[in-house]
Structures are given as structure tokens and as C-alpha cells.
Scaffold this motif. Structure first.
Motif, PDB file in Angstrom:
ATOM      1  N   LYS A   2     104.741 123.660 100.602  1.00 37.53           N
ATOM      2  CA  LYS A   2     103.286 123.512 100.436  1.00 37.53           C
ATOM      3  C   LYS A   2     102.541 124.088 101.638  1.00 37.53           C
ATOM      4  O   LYS A   2     101.527 124.774 101.477  1.00 37.53           O
ATOM      5  N   LEU A   3     103.032 123.799 102.842  1.00 35.46           N
ATOM      6  CA  LEU A   3     102.406 124.352 104.045  1.00 35.46           C
ATOM      7  C   LEU A   3     102.480 125.876 104.030  1.00 35.46           C
ATOM      8  O   LEU A   3     101.509 126.566 104.356  1.00 35.46           O
ATOM      9  N   ALA A  37      99.967 131.126 103.293  1.00 37.11           N
ATOM     10  CA  ALA A  37     100.116 132.432 102.645  1.00 37.11           C
ATOM     11  C   ALA A  37      98.823 132.815 101.926  1.00 37.11           C
ATOM     12  O   ALA A  37      98.435 133.987 101.927  1.00 37.11           O
ATOM     13  N   ARG A  38      98.160 131.830 101.335  1.00 31.60           N
ATOM     14  CA  ARG A  38      96.870 132.111 100.671  1.00 31.60           C
ATOM     15  C   ARG A  38      95.812 132.569 101.669  1.00 31.60           C
ATOM     16  O   ARG A  38      94.847 133.227 101.302  1.00 31.60           O
ATOM     17  N   LEU A  39      96.005 132.224 102.938  1.00 30.23           N
ATOM     18  CA  LEU A  39      95.076 132.666 103.987  1.00 30.23           C
ATOM     19  C   LEU A  39      95.482 134.027 104.560  1.00 30.23           C
ATOM     20  O   LEU A  39      94.861 134.518 105.499  1.00 30.23           O
ATOM     21  N   GLY A  40      96.554 134.594 104.023  1.00 36.66           N
ATOM     22  CA  GLY A  40      97.014 135.898 104.470  1.00 36.66           C
ATOM     23  C   GLY A  40      98.021 135.851 105.608  1.00 36.66           C
ATOM     24  O   GLY A  40      98.366 136.892 106.171  1.00 36.66           O
ATOM     25  N   LEU A  41      98.511 134.660 105.960  1.00 35.48           N
ATOM     26  CA  LEU A  41      99.491 134.540 107.038  1.00 35.48           C
ATOM     27  C   LEU A  41     100.907 134.663 106.471  1.00 35.48           C
ATOM     28  O   LEU A  41     101.181 134.204 105.377  1.00 35.48           O
TER      29      LEU A  41
END
Length: 173
Positions: free
Chosen positions: A31-32, A37-41
């Protein structure tokens, strides 16, 4: 949940998950990872279980798996991976100490310990499909050490003494 240094928006993140087998650490790690990943990290999850699965669970292989995990986290920090998620039981303070030591040494990681809730041994046993004996869960509970903060871990005398002579690459004094 114990928190690490004050976070600013430019710091990378190091999450250290804690909990007995079957409590949901891997689910939390995923989940983390998804959230970041949705933030592009392009973060990574590190778990000694990944190495355990390739070998049998003898004590020597178990120790080598954790050593390999520490080495991989150290390499990821040097590459600037963000976030780094450590998905191990981390029952004792000395088990978390190397990761916190590495994160502090990098100077640009916000460190957060996340302790998952405790649940009954019977429930953990069922979740692990009986692969871990109940007596092992009991020994985990007996060895469990409270960690109030990253500083509590970092300043733990036993942990410092245990790792002082370590020749692992991350252990630059």
C-alpha cells in the motif's frame, strides 16, 4: 507509531515496518509503495523473506538473508531510492538499528517506524497456514522490544555494541 526526524518535502522516506509474521506487513508495504508510485516515486520494498524463499530456513541462511537485505537497502540509499520500505519483523531494537543508522548517515532520509497492531497467536498461526509453529510466535512475543522513536533504537546500548564491530559495508563509523 514512532516517528523519525521532522520531514520536509525534499527528504526521501525510509519506512521500517514492524510486526509478527501474518500481521499484514507485506500488505502495508505494498500500500505504501502504491501510494508513492501514484506520486511518481520509484520506491522499493526490501524484505528478508525474498531471500528466505530461495533457500531453506536454516539459521545460517536466515542470517545471510538479513545481511543481503541490509546490503540491498544500503545500495538503494546510495542510488537515492525513494521511498525505501523495509518489510521485516524487526522484533528487537538491534534488528532495526542498521536501517536507522544508514538513514541517519545519508542525512536526507525521513525515517518512520510503523508498528502494525498485535493480534492473537491463533489468528497469526492461521494466516501463516501453520508454517510457523505457535511456540515460535510465543518466542517472538517474549523477545518483542518496545521502540518509542528512532532515537530510542539508535541509542540502545545493546544495539550499538552488537553492530560496533560489524564489517558490513553500510557500517561506516
Amino acid at each position: 507509531m514512532a516517528r523519525g526526524r521532522r520531514q520536509n518535502r525534499y527528504m526521501k522516506k525510509l519506512f521500517i515496518l514492524r510486526g509478527l509474521p501474518g500481521v499484514g506487513k507485506t500488505t502495508m508495504a505494498e500500500k505504501l509503495w502504491d501510494k508513492h508510485a501514484r506520486l511518481g516515486l520509484k520506491g522499493e520494498i526490501f524484505s528478508a523473506d525474498r531471500y528466505h524463499e530461495r533457500t531453506n530456513y536454516t539459521k545460517g541462511n536466515f542470517q545471510r538473508s538479513h545481511q543481503q537485505n541490509r546490503e540491498d537497502v544500503f545500495k538503494a540509499m546510495n542510488r537515492g531510492v525513494d521511498p525505501i520500505i523495509v518489510d521485516n519483523t524487526n522484533i528487537s531494537l538491534w534488528e532495526m538499528w542498521p536501517y536507522i543508522h544508514m538513514g541517519i548517515g545519508q542525512k536526507n532520509y525521513y525515517i518512520r517506524m510503523m508498528e502494525l497492531p498485535k493480534i492473537s497467536i491463533n489468528k497469526l498461526y492461521r494466516r501463516c497456514r501453520g508454517k510457523i509453529p505457535k511456540r515460535k510466535f510465543r518466542s517472538f512475543e517474549v523477545r518483542w522490544k518496545k521502540a518509542d522513536s528512532i532515537w530510542h533504537v539508535l541509542n540502545d546500548g545493546y544495539s550499538k555494541k552488537r553492530w560496533k564491530r560489524s564489517k558490513e559495508e553500510w557500517n561506516v563509523q
